[in-house]
Design a protein around this motif. Structure first.
Motif, PDB file in Angstrom:
ATOM      1  N   ILE A 170     -13.454   2.312  -6.680  1.00 21.63           N
ATOM      2  CA  ILE A 170     -12.044   1.940  -6.819  1.00 21.63           C
ATOM      3  C   ILE A 170     -11.254   3.076  -7.456  1.00 21.63           C
ATOM      4  N   LEU A 171     -11.835   3.718  -8.458  1.00 20.70           N
ATOM      5  CA  LEU A 171     -11.162   4.851  -9.095  1.00 20.70           C
ATOM      6  C   LEU A 171     -10.928   5.988  -8.094  1.00 20.70           C
ATOM      7  N   ILE A 172     -11.937   6.309  -7.314  1.00 23.93           N
ATOM      8  CA  ILE A 172     -11.810   7.363  -6.308  1.00 23.93           C
ATOM      9  C   ILE A 172     -10.776   6.960  -5.248  1.00 23.93           C
ATOM     10  N   GLY A 173     -10.869   5.709  -4.765  1.00 18.75           N
ATOM     11  CA  GLY A 173      -9.936   5.237  -3.747  1.00 18.75           C
ATOM     12  C   GLY A 173      -8.497   5.235  -4.236  1.00 18.75           C
ATOM     13  N   GLY A 174      -8.271   4.780  -5.461  1.00 21.66           N
ATOM     14  CA  GLY A 174      -6.922   4.781  -6.010  1.00 21.66           C
ATOM     15  C   GLY A 174      -6.359   6.177  -6.157  1.00 21.66           C
ATOM     16  N   THR A 175      -7.202   7.095  -6.596  1.00 21.70           N
ATOM     17  CA  THR A 175      -6.773   8.484  -6.737  1.00 21.70           C
ATOM     18  C   THR A 175      -6.402   9.080  -5.382  1.00 21.70           C
ATOM     19  N   LEU A 176      -7.217   8.811  -4.373  1.00 21.41           N
ATOM     20  CA  LEU A 176      -6.926   9.331  -3.036  1.00 21.41           C
ATOM     21  C   LEU A 176      -5.648   8.731  -2.459  1.00 21.41           C
ATOM     22  N   LEU A 177      -5.390   7.456  -2.760  1.00 25.70           N
ATOM     23  CA  LEU A 177      -4.181   6.824  -2.232  1.00 25.70           C
ATOM     24  C   LEU A 177      -2.916   7.336  -2.901  1.00 25.70           C
ATOM     25  N   LEU A 178      -3.017   7.791  -4.120  1.00 23.97           N
ATOM     26  CA  LEU A 178      -1.844   8.334  -4.795  1.00 23.97           C
ATOM     27  C   LEU A 178      -1.577   9.777  -4.391  1.00 23.97           C
ATOM     28  N   THR A 179      -2.531  10.393  -3.713  1.00 20.94           N
ATOM     29  CA  THR A 179      -2.357  11.751  -3.205  1.00 20.94           C
ATOM     30  C   THR A 179      -1.619  11.673  -1.875  1.00 20.94           C
ATOM     31  N   PRO A 180      -0.521  12.415  -1.721  1.00 21.28           N
ATOM     32  CA  PRO A 180       0.212  12.331  -0.451  1.00 21.28           C
ATOM     33  C   PRO A 180      -0.604  12.877   0.720  1.00 21.28           C
ATOM     34  N   GLY A 181      -0.624  12.122   1.782  1.00 19.90           N
ATOM     35  CA  GLY A 181      -1.326  12.547   2.991  1.00 19.90           C
ATOM     36  C   GLY A 181      -2.000  11.364   3.644  1.00 19.90           C
ATOM     37  N   PHE A 182      -2.089  11.395   4.957  1.00 19.80           N
ATOM     38  CA  PHE A 182      -2.642  10.257   5.677  1.00 19.80           C
ATOM     39  C   PHE A 182      -4.166  10.254   5.708  1.00 19.80           C
ATOM     40  N   ILE A 183      -4.800  11.411   5.733  1.00 18.70           N
ATOM     41  CA  ILE A 183      -6.266  11.468   5.728  1.00 18.70           C
ATOM     42  C   ILE A 183      -6.789  10.942   4.396  1.00 18.70           C
ATOM     43  N   THR A 184      -6.178  11.375   3.293  1.00 19.10           N
ATOM     44  CA  THR A 184      -6.610  10.882   1.981  1.00 19.10           C
ATOM     45  C   THR A 184      -6.285   9.396   1.828  1.00 19.10           C
ATOM     46  N   ASP A 185      -5.200   8.927   2.438  1.00 22.69           N
ATOM     47  CA  ASP A 185      -4.870   7.504   2.369  1.00 22.69           C
ATOM     48  C   ASP A 185      -5.914   6.660   3.084  1.00 22.69           C
ATOM     49  N   VAL A 186      -6.292   7.056   4.277  1.00 19.44           N
ATOM     50  CA  VAL A 186      -7.304   6.309   5.024  1.00 19.44           C
ATOM     51  C   VAL A 186      -8.617   6.290   4.248  1.00 19.44           C
ATOM     52  N   THR A 187      -9.011   7.435   3.704  1.00 20.26           N
ATOM     53  CA  THR A 187     -10.244   7.508   2.923  1.00 20.26           C
ATOM     54  C   THR A 187     -10.132   6.638   1.677  1.00 20.26           C
ATOM     55  N   GLY A 188      -8.970   6.658   1.024  1.00 19.57           N
ATOM     56  CA  GLY A 188      -8.759   5.833  -0.159  1.00 19.57           C
ATOM     57  C   GLY A 188      -8.872   4.349   0.149  1.00 19.57           C
ATOM     58  N   PHE A 189      -8.291   3.909   1.271  1.00 21.14           N
ATOM     59  CA  PHE A 189      -8.399   2.505   1.655  1.00 21.14           C
ATOM     60  C   PHE A 189      -9.855   2.125   1.940  1.00 21.14           C
ATOM     61  N   LEU A 190     -10.625   3.040   2.522  1.00 24.56           N
ATOM     62  CA  LEU A 190     -12.041   2.763   2.765  1.00 24.56           C
ATOM     63  C   LEU A 190     -12.793   2.539   1.453  1.00 24.56           C
ATOM     64  N   PHE A 191     -12.420   3.278   0.407  1.00 23.08           N
ATOM     65  CA  PHE A 191     -13.053   3.117  -0.896  1.00 23.08           C
ATOM     66  C   PHE A 191     -12.603   1.826  -1.590  1.00 23.08           C
ATOM     67  N   LEU A 192     -11.432   1.304  -1.255  1.00 24.36           N
ATOM     68  CA  LEU A 192     -10.898   0.129  -1.944  1.00 24.36           C
ATOM     69  C   LEU A 192     -11.348  -1.200  -1.351  1.00 24.36           C
ATOM     70  N   PHE A 193     -11.449  -1.306  -0.035  1.00 32.85           N
ATOM     71  CA  PHE A 193     -11.783  -2.577   0.582  1.00 32.85           C
ATOM     72  C   PHE A 193     -13.270  -2.876   0.424  1.00 32.85           C
ATOM     73  N   PRO A 194     -13.615  -4.078  -0.083  1.00 33.91           N
ATOM     74  CA  PRO A 194     -15.030  -4.415  -0.322  1.00 33.91           C
ATOM     75  C   PRO A 194     -15.949  -4.274   0.891  1.00 33.91           C
TER      76      PRO A 194
END
Length: 128
Positions: A77-101
């Motif tokens: 969750i920490l990694i996913g949240g950090t990636l989602l706060l980073t601007p960019g669509f690749i990091t957003d998709v990766t962040g969502f993958l880390f967040l969803f159970p």
């Protein structure tokens, strides 16, 4: 270390390319809106999942159990949240993958596998 250096250079370059392509395709303002929207949604999801994980850790500790799985969830969750706060669509998709159970389970499996490999090689020592 080389792998980390490659990620530090490659991922932002790819993210910038995708942002430029998206801006050209759908326009600047919709692209900026999408970036802000994914950041807000990501922060909300990270907070919700993080609070659930903290409750689960506290519950397991109150029963005298070690919260290993819940701690791995917290790391994801920490990694996913950090990636989602980073601007960019690749990091957003990766962040969502880390967040969803459901998608977090295979990621946790890979993390455990990586740590076991490092322990077996002797790179990490367990002291009791």
């Amino acid at each position: 270390m080389r792998f980390l250096f490659l990620l530090i250079i490659l991922i932002p370059a790819l993210d910038i390319g995708v942002l430029l392509l998206t801006g050209k395709t759908i326009g600047v303002w919709p692209t900026i809106t999408l970036i802000i929207l994914t950041g807000i949604i990501g922060a909300y999801l990270a907070k919700r999942e993080g609070l659930q994980t903290i409750r689960r850790v506290q519950e397991q500790l109150s029963y005298g159990q070690l919260p290993g799985d819940a701690l791995l969830d917290g790391i994801c969750i920490l990694i996913g949240g950090t990636l989602l706060l980073t601007p960019g669509f690749i990091t957003d998709v990766t962040g969502f993958l880390f967040l969803f159970p459901p998608t977090r389970k295979p990621i946790k499996f890979l993390i455990i596998k990586m740590w076991k490999r490092r322990i077996n090689k002797g790179n990490i020592k367990i002291i009791k």
